[in-house]
Write a protein that holds these residues in place. Structure first.
Motif, mmCIF file in Angstrom:
data_model
loop_
_atom_site.group_PDB
_atom_site.id
_atom_site.type_symbol
_atom_site.label_atom_id
_atom_site.label_comp_id
_atom_site.label_asym_id
_atom_site.label_seq_id
_atom_site.Cartn_x
_atom_site.Cartn_y
_atom_site.Cartn_z
ATOM 1 N N LYS A 1 43.907 37.704 46.099
ATOM 2 C CA LYS A 1 45.222 37.971 45.522
ATOM 3 C C LYS A 1 45.054 39.080 44.488
ATOM 4 N N ALA A 2 45.997 40.006 44.482
ATOM 5 C CA ALA A 2 45.954 41.060 43.473
ATOM 6 C C ALA A 2 46.166 40.451 42.099
ATOM 7 N N MET A 3 45.374 40.882 41.118
ATOM 8 C CA MET A 3 45.493 40.374 39.758
ATOM 9 C C MET A 3 46.609 41.118 39.024
ATOM 10 N N PRO A 4 47.318 40.435 38.138
ATOM 11 C CA PRO A 4 48.400 41.098 37.398
ATOM 12 C C PRO A 4 47.883 42.264 36.554
ATOM 13 N N ASN A 5 48.665 43.349 36.509
ATOM 14 C CA ASN A 5 48.363 44.501 35.659
ATOM 15 C C ASN A 5 46.985 45.092 35.940
ATOM 16 N N THR A 6 46.569 45.015 37.204
ATOM 17 C CA THR A 6 45.251 45.498 37.597
ATOM 18 C C THR A 6 45.378 46.318 38.881
ATOM 19 N N PRO A 7 44.772 47.507 38.955
ATOM 20 C CA PRO A 7 44.822 48.280 40.200
ATOM 21 C C PRO A 7 44.318 47.454 41.386
ATOM 22 N N LEU A 8 44.891 47.689 42.541
ATOM 23 C CA LEU A 8 44.550 46.898 43.722
ATOM 24 C C LEU A 8 43.067 46.992 44.050
ATOM 25 N N TRP A 9 42.495 48.183 43.942
ATOM 26 C CA TRP A 9 41.078 48.330 44.300
ATOM 27 C C TRP A 9 40.181 47.563 43.333
ATOM 28 N N VAL A 10 40.562 47.515 42.048
ATOM 29 C CA VAL A 10 39.785 46.751 41.081
ATOM 30 C C VAL A 10 39.873 45.262 41.398
ATOM 31 N N SER A 11 41.083 44.804 41.743
ATOM 32 C CA SER A 11 41.244 43.401 42.124
ATOM 33 C C SER A 11 40.355 43.058 43.303
ATOM 34 N N PHE A 12 40.278 43.955 44.277
ATOM 35 C CA PHE A 12 39.477 43.681 45.477
ATOM 36 C C PHE A 12 37.989 43.671 45.150
ATOM 37 N N VAL A 13 37.527 44.628 44.341
ATOM 38 C CA VAL A 13 36.109 44.666 43.970
ATOM 39 C C VAL A 13 35.727 43.414 43.201
ATOM 40 N N LEU A 14 36.589 42.983 42.275
ATOM 41 C CA LEU A 14 36.308 41.759 41.520
ATOM 42 C C LEU A 14 36.265 40.542 42.427
ATOM 43 N N TRP A 15 37.145 40.511 43.393
ATOM 44 C CA TRP A 15 37.161 39.374 44.331
ATOM 45 C C TRP A 15 35.881 39.362 45.169
ATOM 46 N N MET A 16 35.463 40.514 45.660
ATOM 47 C CA MET A 16 34.223 40.593 46.428
ATOM 48 C C MET A 16 33.012 40.246 45.554
ATOM 49 N N SER A 17 33.091 40.563 44.270
ATOM 50 C CA SER A 17 31.970 40.325 43.363
ATOM 51 C C SER A 17 31.695 38.846 43.145
ATOM 52 N N ARG A 18 32.644 37.994 43.478
ATOM 53 C CA ARG A 18 32.447 36.562 43.278
ATOM 54 C C ARG A 18 31.280 36.028 44.102
ATOM 55 N N ARG A 19 30.865 36.764 45.104
ATOM 56 C CA ARG A 19 29.746 36.328 45.936
ATOM 57 C C ARG A 19 28.396 36.560 45.253
ATOM 58 N N VAL A 20 28.390 37.398 44.220
ATOM 59 C CA VAL A 20 27.116 37.708 43.566
ATOM 60 C C VAL A 20 27.124 37.377 42.072
ATOM 61 N N ALA A 21 28.285 37.013 41.519
ATOM 62 C CA ALA A 21 28.410 36.861 40.061
ATOM 63 C C ALA A 21 27.424 35.841 39.495
ATOM 64 N N GLU A 22 27.392 34.643 40.072
ATOM 65 C CA GLU A 22 26.523 33.620 39.509
ATOM 66 C C GLU A 22 25.058 34.015 39.607
ATOM 67 N N ARG A 23 24.653 34.578 40.737
ATOM 68 C CA ARG A 23 23.251 34.983 40.896
ATOM 69 C C ARG A 23 22.870 36.029 39.857
ATOM 70 N N LYS A 24 23.740 36.993 39.603
ATOM 71 C CA LYS A 24 23.406 38.059 38.661
ATOM 72 C C LYS A 24 23.425 37.559 37.217
ATOM 73 N N ILE A 25 24.379 36.707 36.881
ATOM 74 C CA ILE A 25 24.401 36.151 35.524
ATOM 75 C C ILE A 25 23.147 35.318 35.276
ATOM 76 N N ARG A 26 22.781 34.485 36.253
ATOM 77 C CA ARG A 26 21.552 33.702 36.116
ATOM 78 C C ARG A 26 20.343 34.613 35.919
ATOM 79 N N SER A 27 20.266 35.662 36.703
ATOM 80 C CA SER A 27 19.121 36.554 36.645
ATOM 81 C C SER A 27 19.040 37.263 35.294
#
Length: 265
Positions: free
Chosen positions: A220-246
């Protein structure tokens, strides 16, 4: 390796702030992650979260984390008025302190929107009893960048301490690398290389959001956020926990409020 503080911007990107919203379960997941890796974080909390889920704030504080402030409704400072900001911040600070049982001394501007145009907020924060801010991005490579500002912790003229977002040089451009979309989008080896090059006077911290860990939610597009940024953030959910842990495996630091006493100006 220098310690890295985990900071969490506690907000609901749907802007519903319902008492049963997904952000509550996701925050619990982050709390469990903190227990697993043995770190205490700073939770920069939107005032509307305290209104909708006060018990969540109590649970965060009870587990040893710092509660700090992230504005009332996640409106960029450049879109705020001084009068409204002062009234909302004063009321929210009092509410948060009642819920966590401790003084709330930290502030983070939504979207790192503390710039030369919104610097009026600094005196209001000091008047209300805040002791530090974590609100500037010292680079011109962003909509809300504050080019030319120090990369190390410093004091504003009114005494408020600023913890700038960590940046590193990519060619001639200083870019953020230690949190959010910046960390999630770059190769981990590059973040580690810049970490190794960080100066001894830098206060390092990473940042994330509860929704960064929501792999189940459909796009879902985030409010007040460019569509491409919303999409990149959504895709990033697949790596967020691994990178924060690292990143935190390099050495988790104390909450930002506890790092004030160790700064040498």
């Amino acid at each position: 390796m220098m310690p890295i503080t985990l900071t969490i911007d506690l907000e609901d990107p749907t802007e519903r702030y319902a008492p049963d919203g997904r952000y509550i379960a996701l925050t619990q997941r982050l709390l469990d992650l903190c227990d697993t890796i043995g770190c205490r974080a700073t939770f920069f909390t939107v005032g509307l979260v305290a209104d909708a889920a006060p018990e969540l704030l109590g649970a965060i504080a009870a587990r040893g984390h710092e509660i700090a402030y992230h504005s009332h409704a996640h409106v960029a400072l450049t879109e705020e008025t001084p009068k409204r900001f002062r009234l909302e911040s004063a009321a929210d600070k009092d509410r948060l302190e009642q819920l966590c049982g401790k003084p709330v001394i930290g502030f983070r501007a939504p979207r790192f929107s503390l710039t030369s145009q919104s610097a009026w907020a600094l005196d209001i924060l000091a008047e209300l009893g805040f002791r530090y801010s974590s609100s500037i991005m010292p680079t011109g490579a962003s909509l809300y960048g504050y080019e030319g500002m120090p990369r190390t912790a410093f004091r504003w003229p009114n005494g408020l301490v600023e913890f700038p977002l960590p940046v590193a040089n990519f060619g001639k451009w200083p870019i953020p690398y230690l949190g959010g979309i910046y960390l999630y989008s770059m190769p981990l080896f590059l973040a580690r290389r810049w970490l190794a090059q960080a100066g001894p006077d830098e206060v390092l911290w990473t940042y994330t959001h509860p929704y960064d860990f929501d792999r189940e939610q459909v796009f879902k597009a985030m409010p007040n956020t460019p569509l491409w940024v919303s999409f990149v953030l959504w895709m990033s959910r697949r790596v967020a926990e691994r990178k924060i842990r690292s990143i935190l495996a390099e050495g988790a630091g104390a909450p930002l409020g506890e790092r004030l006493t160790a700064i040498n100006f």
